[in-house]
Design a protein around this motif. Structure first.
Motif, short mmCIF file in Angstrom:
data_model
loop_
_atom_site.label_atom_id
_atom_site.label_comp_id
_atom_site.label_asym_id
_atom_site.label_seq_id
_atom_site.Cartn_x
_atom_site.Cartn_y
_atom_site.Cartn_z
N ILE A 185 0.96 -1.11 0.16
CA ILE A 185 -0.02 -0.04 0.00
C ILE A 185 0.93 1.20 -0.12
CG2 ILE A 185 -1.76 1.33 1.15
CD1 ILE A 185 -2.59 -1.44 2.49
N ALA A 186 0.77 2.14 -0.84
CA ALA A 186 1.23 3.41 -1.00
C ALA A 186 1.29 4.15 0.30
CB ALA A 186 1.06 4.26 -2.29
N ARG A 187 2.47 4.82 0.60
CA ARG A 187 2.08 5.71 1.82
C ARG A 187 1.45 7.06 1.49
NH1 ARG A 187 7.14 5.23 3.31
NH2 ARG A 187 6.58 3.81 4.99
N ASP A 188 0.66 7.55 2.41
CA ASP A 188 -0.01 8.68 1.98
C ASP A 188 1.34 9.87 2.38
OD1 ASP A 188 -2.63 7.98 1.67
OD2 ASP A 188 -2.98 8.07 3.87
N ARG A 189 1.37 10.78 1.16
CA ARG A 189 2.18 11.93 1.26
C ARG A 189 1.67 13.21 0.91
NH1 ARG A 189 7.45 9.36 1.31
NH2 ARG A 189 7.69 7.45 0.66
N THR A 190 2.19 14.17 1.33
CA THR A 190 1.80 15.56 1.01
C THR A 190 2.76 16.26 0.46
OG1 THR A 190 0.30 15.38 3.01
CG2 THR A 190 0.65 17.77 1.99
N GLU A 222 8.68 16.27 -0.25
CA GLU A 222 7.37 15.80 0.60
C GLU A 222 7.26 16.87 1.73
OE1 GLU A 222 5.55 12.04 3.26
OE2 GLU A 222 7.52 11.94 2.16
N TYR A 256 7.98 8.12 11.51
CA TYR A 256 7.88 8.74 10.32
C TYR A 256 9.53 9.10 10.10
CZ TYR A 256 6.51 9.91 5.51
OH TYR A 256 6.24 10.07 4.06
N ARG A 258 7.03 12.85 13.76
CA ARG A 258 5.58 11.95 13.88
C ARG A 258 5.68 10.84 15.11
NH1 ARG A 258 3.29 11.52 7.86
NH2 ARG A 258 3.36 13.95 7.55
N TRP A 260 11.12 9.78 3.94
CA TRP A 260 10.51 10.96 3.19
C TRP A 260 10.86 10.94 1.79
CZ3 TRP A 260 11.54 15.88 6.73
CH2 TRP A 260 11.28 15.71 7.94
#
Length: 158
Positions: free
Chosen positions: A15-20, A102, A93, A89, A98
């Motif tokens: 599952i891809a990591r949620d990134r901003t 990101e 994290y 985090r 990273w």
């Protein structure tokens, strides 16, 4: 050597990591770079009664290969009276996870109940926990600095 039994097979779902990658609106812009790897975009500061909440917003400038810890120090004069040292985090994290560009944020809290009234200074930076070496901090318009932290500002406590 003889192998017994059937080969083991299983399905794994990645599952891809949620990134901003978008920078949120920030009350205080900083634009400081740490070791050429991490940029402190800015921060928000919220003082609620005897609790101080600081939200830091960083950006990875490229692939980070080390797991750096950040620190936030609360100074009274020449003395650190409170501090937070952690991986982002709450240790969940690490910076080596990273992605380039990101945007990562972290909120740290200080209980100021035990501190005397007066003015305090907040500083922040990054360091390598294996060597203890702090990453050089370069402010946007201060390329010649030898700093290893960034001063965020003054906080008054009554």
């Amino acid at each position: 050597r003889e192998i017994s039994g059937e080969p083991y097979k299983t399905t794994v779902e990645v599952i891809a990591r949620d990134r901003t990658f978008d920078t949120p609106a920030l009350t205080h812009l900083v634009k400081a770079k740490f070791g050429g790897e991490i940029e402190l975009l800015g921060y928000d500061l919220d003082k609620k009664a005897l609790n101080l909440e600081l939200t830091l917003v960083w950006r990875a400038l490229g692939n980070i290969t080390r797991d750096y810890k950040y620190f936030v120090h609360l100074w009274k004069g020449e003395q650190v009276v409170a501090q937070v040292d952690s991986m982002p985090r709450e240790w969940l994290y690490p910076t080596s996870w990273w992605a380039p560009q990101e945007v990562v944020s972290e909120t740290v809290s200080f209980d100021m109940n035990h501190l005397e009234s007066g003015n305090y200074i907040l500083t922040t930076g990054f360091y390598d926990p294996e060597s203890g070496e702090k990453l050089p901090a370069v402010l946007q318009h201060d390329e010649g600095s030898n700093a290893v932290w960034v001063t965020l500002g003054e906080v008054s406590h009554e």
